[in-house]
Design an enzyme around this catalytic site. Sequence first.
Site, short mmCIF file in Angstrom:
data_model
loop_
_atom_site.label_atom_id
_atom_site.label_comp_id
_atom_site.label_asym_id
_atom_site.label_seq_id
_atom_site.Cartn_x
_atom_site.Cartn_y
_atom_site.Cartn_z
N GLU A 224 -34.06 29.71 -30.58
CA GLU A 224 -34.22 31.15 -30.38
C GLU A 224 -33.53 31.51 -29.07
O GLU A 224 -33.98 31.13 -28.00
CB GLU A 224 -35.70 31.53 -30.32
CG GLU A 224 -36.47 31.31 -31.61
CD GLU A 224 -36.80 29.85 -31.85
OE1 GLU A 224 -36.98 29.11 -30.85
OE2 GLU A 224 -36.85 29.44 -33.02
N LEU A 225 -32.47 32.26 -29.15
CA LEU A 225 -31.62 32.55 -28.00
C LEU A 225 -32.42 33.16 -26.85
O LEU A 225 -33.09 34.18 -27.02
CB LEU A 225 -30.49 33.49 -28.40
CG LEU A 225 -29.46 33.83 -27.32
CD1 LEU A 225 -28.73 32.58 -26.87
CD2 LEU A 225 -28.48 34.88 -27.82
N ASP A 226 -32.34 32.52 -25.68
CA ASP A 226 -32.98 32.99 -24.45
C ASP A 226 -34.49 33.17 -24.59
O ASP A 226 -35.10 33.97 -23.88
CB ASP A 226 -32.35 34.33 -23.98
CG ASP A 226 -30.88 34.17 -23.63
OD1 ASP A 226 -30.51 33.10 -23.12
OD2 ASP A 226 -30.10 35.10 -23.88
N GLU A 227 -35.10 32.42 -25.50
CA GLU A 227 -36.54 32.53 -25.73
C GLU A 227 -37.28 31.25 -25.38
O GLU A 227 -38.47 31.13 -25.64
CB GLU A 227 -36.81 32.87 -27.21
CG GLU A 227 -36.32 34.23 -27.65
CD GLU A 227 -37.19 35.36 -27.14
OE1 GLU A 227 -38.35 35.10 -26.78
OE2 GLU A 227 -36.71 36.51 -27.09
#
Length: 283
Positions: A224-227
């Site tokens: 999950e991008l930047d999560e």
Amino acid sequence: MRQVIFLIRSEDRKGLLAGISGFFYSRGLNILECRQYTDVLENRYFMRVAVELGPEMTRKELESGFAELAAGLKLTYSVHYQDDVQNVAILVSKTSHCLYDLLMHAEEGSLNGRIMLVIGNHPDLESVADRFRIPFYCCPIEEGKSADQEERVLGLLRHHRIDLVVLARYMRILSDKFISSYPERIINIHHAFLPAFQGGNPYQRAWERGVKMIGATAHYATAELDEGPIIEQDVERITHESGPDQLRERGRDIERRVLTRAVQAHLEHRVIISGRRTIVFGQ
């Protein structure tokens, strides 16, 4: 001194501290440091304990004995030996501030890891790596061949037996396959405005919106991008007197500090991941 660090987590209940410390005492092991935290909201217990492993006990004996204790107390844990230095790879694009900071800390001995190589998708930062006598590999991305480029990077990481991958302003989105190759061992850095001001030139748009603080976030990379779980953050207040260029420079200064602190915490085995959160014990 042979120092061993245990990172422990479990459901919280009475007797955990006594049981764990009693294990080391019964085997004549000196506890050098013990830090603990109880999450009362989720009823979770976390501990970082460092012990001195004497010459009379082997690693195998220590680990097998603790495994029995952990099974009885239902502990989830990991064991780390301070003299096992981790190999680090740094991935970069064109921006140098984070790379410089990591290399300087490594040269000064304040980074408990061995930087084996720097990999760039552009050749711009080869001279920086050269100054610190670190091998630099340029792996450019050809149109429609990003998977091939990732395979080459992964091959370099495997060849150098890399333990930790640091994205020092590496301006590419990693595939799920890449991330799954190094679970909880990829650290990324970005400005702390996200999810606002995504994409290019965030400080210009932040200035246009009149933001009153800027910052940076370092976290573990996930699908999950930047999560991913956040390891380190920092912020500074600003005023209307700061223009976009000043915001950018101050943001870069925060980014380099935050990334280096996050890498230090990981290499010193001070981070325990709990779901989407991290428990980070201080130095």
